[in-house]
Structures are given as structure tokens and as C-alpha cells.
Design a protein around this motif. Structure first.
Motif, mmCIF file in Angstrom:
data_model
loop_
_atom_site.group_PDB
_atom_site.id
_atom_site.type_symbol
_atom_site.label_atom_id
_atom_site.label_comp_id
_atom_site.label_asym_id
_atom_site.label_seq_id
_atom_site.Cartn_x
_atom_site.Cartn_y
_atom_site.Cartn_z
ATOM 1 N N GLU A 1 4.372 -0.623 8.786
ATOM 2 C CA GLU A 1 3.832 0.536 8.027
ATOM 3 C C GLU A 1 4.265 1.848 8.530
ATOM 4 O O GLU A 1 4.531 2.054 9.609
ATOM 5 C CB GLU A 1 2.229 0.440 8.793
ATOM 6 C CG GLU A 1 1.427 1.517 8.518
ATOM 7 C CD GLU A 1 0.031 1.508 9.468
ATOM 8 O OE1 GLU A 1 -0.957 1.947 8.884
ATOM 9 O OE2 GLU A 1 0.279 1.091 10.669
ATOM 10 N N ASP B 1 -7.258 3.231 7.080
ATOM 11 C CA ASP B 1 -8.138 2.296 6.623
ATOM 12 C C ASP B 1 -7.709 1.995 5.029
ATOM 13 O O ASP B 1 -7.763 2.774 4.362
ATOM 14 C CB ASP B 1 -9.725 2.751 6.425
ATOM 15 C CG ASP B 1 -10.498 1.549 6.043
ATOM 16 O OD1 ASP B 1 -10.139 0.591 5.625
ATOM 17 O OD2 ASP B 1 -11.785 1.884 5.845
ATOM 18 N N TYR B 2 -6.986 0.675 5.079
ATOM 19 C CA TYR B 2 -6.681 0.299 3.730
ATOM 20 C C TYR B 2 -7.438 -0.583 2.961
ATOM 21 O O TYR B 2 -7.127 -0.678 1.807
ATOM 22 C CB TYR B 2 -5.352 -0.345 3.840
ATOM 23 C CG TYR B 2 -4.085 0.130 4.534
ATOM 24 C CD1 TYR B 2 -3.315 0.923 3.635
ATOM 25 C CD2 TYR B 2 -3.891 0.245 5.895
ATOM 26 C CE1 TYR B 2 -2.204 1.879 4.325
ATOM 27 C CE2 TYR B 2 -2.729 0.716 6.257
ATOM 28 C CZ TYR B 2 -1.860 1.488 5.563
ATOM 29 O OH TYR B 2 -0.769 2.290 6.318
ATOM 30 N N THR C 1 2.221 4.402 3.892
ATOM 31 C CA THR C 1 2.685 3.295 3.088
ATOM 32 C C THR C 1 3.000 2.183 3.921
ATOM 33 O O THR C 1 3.278 2.300 5.058
ATOM 34 C CB THR C 1 3.757 3.733 2.506
ATOM 35 O OG1 THR C 1 4.313 2.811 1.335
ATOM 36 C CG2 THR C 1 4.972 4.047 3.330
ATOM 37 N N ALA D 1 1.012 -1.309 -0.020
ATOM 38 C CA ALA D 1 -0.034 -0.044 -0.028
ATOM 39 C C ALA D 1 0.826 1.283 -0.162
ATOM 40 O O ALA D 1 1.985 1.345 0.486
ATOM 41 C CB ALA D 1 -0.982 0.007 1.192
#
Length: 204
Positions: A167, A193-194, A155, A138
Motif C-alpha cells: 500500500e 478506508d477502501y 494505491t 485499489a
């Protein structure tokens, strides 16, 4: 039959992807336009005051960078022959985190605003492409604040087997002063919130 339907569906998806690529604008061109536009904003914002909480944010970062005149800088091997790199470790005070500060010096063919704008656009097309190619889960920008000189980024970096992914969530703010452009970064505790559950640990 299901087999024929599957073949037709795949073919239609292929045509749709081809059409999308045909009309999609070149990612590097879009990045260049974004950097140019942001550099213009930075140039036009010279001398404008920071918001109160941004003042404290910069003071914390500048206090840390102000230690660079002391001794103890260790030379690091640089991946680029035109850039020199150093690292210095500051023993923490009681109750504080340990801090290691890096420093890099080089020459870039561009204005201060252009270079800062490039560094600030953390989710450019080029960087998103590299992020995906390296297999990281992400990389995104959070849009809680409507401030032209501030953003919060998140990220998740893929780590080797047996280690959990890391993270990183941080706030970045830029300001201009007497022909110079500063960008400050600081880790924040925001929950992100991914859209899916990711196995990760927070890094700072």
C-alpha cells in the motif's frame, strides 16, 4: 422458473451495459480535457505563494534533490531510448530511513504545465484502466483538503505469490516558479478506508 429469470436478468444487464457504453464519453478525451484545464490553472497561478505547511514540504523535497550534484550516480537501464535514468543511494543518518533517489532526463513534446498536469492526474481514466488490467486492488484519490494544488493519493499494488500486496499513500503538491513547474511527493501516514478488507503492508 429460476432458470428463465436468470437468463432474462443477464440479458437486461447486457442491454444496460451496451447503453452505458454507447453514451459514455471517451476516456482519453476526458483525460485530455482535464489535463488542459489543470495546465491552464498552473499557468495562471504563477508566482502565487504556497500555504505555510506546503513551504516546509517543498523544502524537505528540494533538500533531497539538492544532493544530485554529488558523485555516486549509477546509470540505470531505461525502458525508453529517449530517456536517461540514474539512481543514487544516500546512507541514512541515525534514526532516519534509508533513501534512494532516482533521476530521469528526457525531452517531451509539450509545455511544462501540460507535462506536470499529466503527471499530477494520478487517477486519470487511462491510468485507472491500466491499473485494473494489471490486477491491482485499489487506486484512489482522498479528498480531505480543498486545495487546488494539493491532493492525497492511495494505491495498493499486487505483488507476486507469497508476498503481501503493498500500500502506498502519498501527498502531492505542485507549484510554479519562473516558467518552471515543480511537483513534490511525500509518503504520509493517513489511514485509508477502501470499503473492503485488503491484505497489505504499508510501503514508503
Amino acid at each position: 422458473p429460476a432458470r428463465v429469470l436468470d437468463i432474462v436478468t443477464k440479458q437486461e444487464l447486457s442491454w444496460a451495459n451496451e447503453s452505458q457504453e454507447k453514451f459514455r464519453r471517451n476516456g482519453k478525451e476526458v483525460d485530455r480535457e482535464r489535463v488542459t484545464a489543470l495546465a491552464g490553472v498552473m499557468s495562471g497561478r504563477k508566482g502565487l505563494p504556497l500555504i505555510e505547511d506546503q513551504v516546509g514540504f517543498f523544502e524537505r523535497c528540494m533538500t533531497l534533490s539538492g544532493k544530485e550534484d554529488g558523485e555516486g550516480w549509477k546509470v540505470l537501464e531505461s525502458p525508453c531510448p529517449d530517456v536517461k535514468m540514474w539512481l543514487q543511494y544516500f546512507p541514512p543518518e541515525k534514526g532516519e530511513r534509508s533513501v534512494a533517489t532516482g533521476k530521469a532526463v528526457g525531452v517531451v513534446d509539450g509545455s511544462a504545465e501540460e507535462v506536470a498536469a499529466w503527471a499530477y492526474t494520478y487517477c486519470s481514466n487511462e491510468r485507472m484502466r491500466m491499473h485494473r488490467e494489471e490486477g491491482h486492488p485499489a487506486r484512489l484519490e482522498l479528498r480531505e483538503l480543498a486545495r487546488e494544488n494539493e491532493s492525497t493519493m492511495a494505491t495498493v499494488k499486487r505483488f507476486p505469490i507469497f508476498l503481501r500486496n503493498r500500500e502506498f499513500v502519498f501527498r502531492q503538491v505542485w507549484r510554479t516558479d519562473e516558467g518552471k513547474v515543480f511537483i513534490a511527493f511525500e509518503s504520509v501516514d493517513d489511514e485509508v478506508d477502501y470499503g473492503t478488507k485488503l491484505k497489505k503492508v504499508r510501503a514508503f
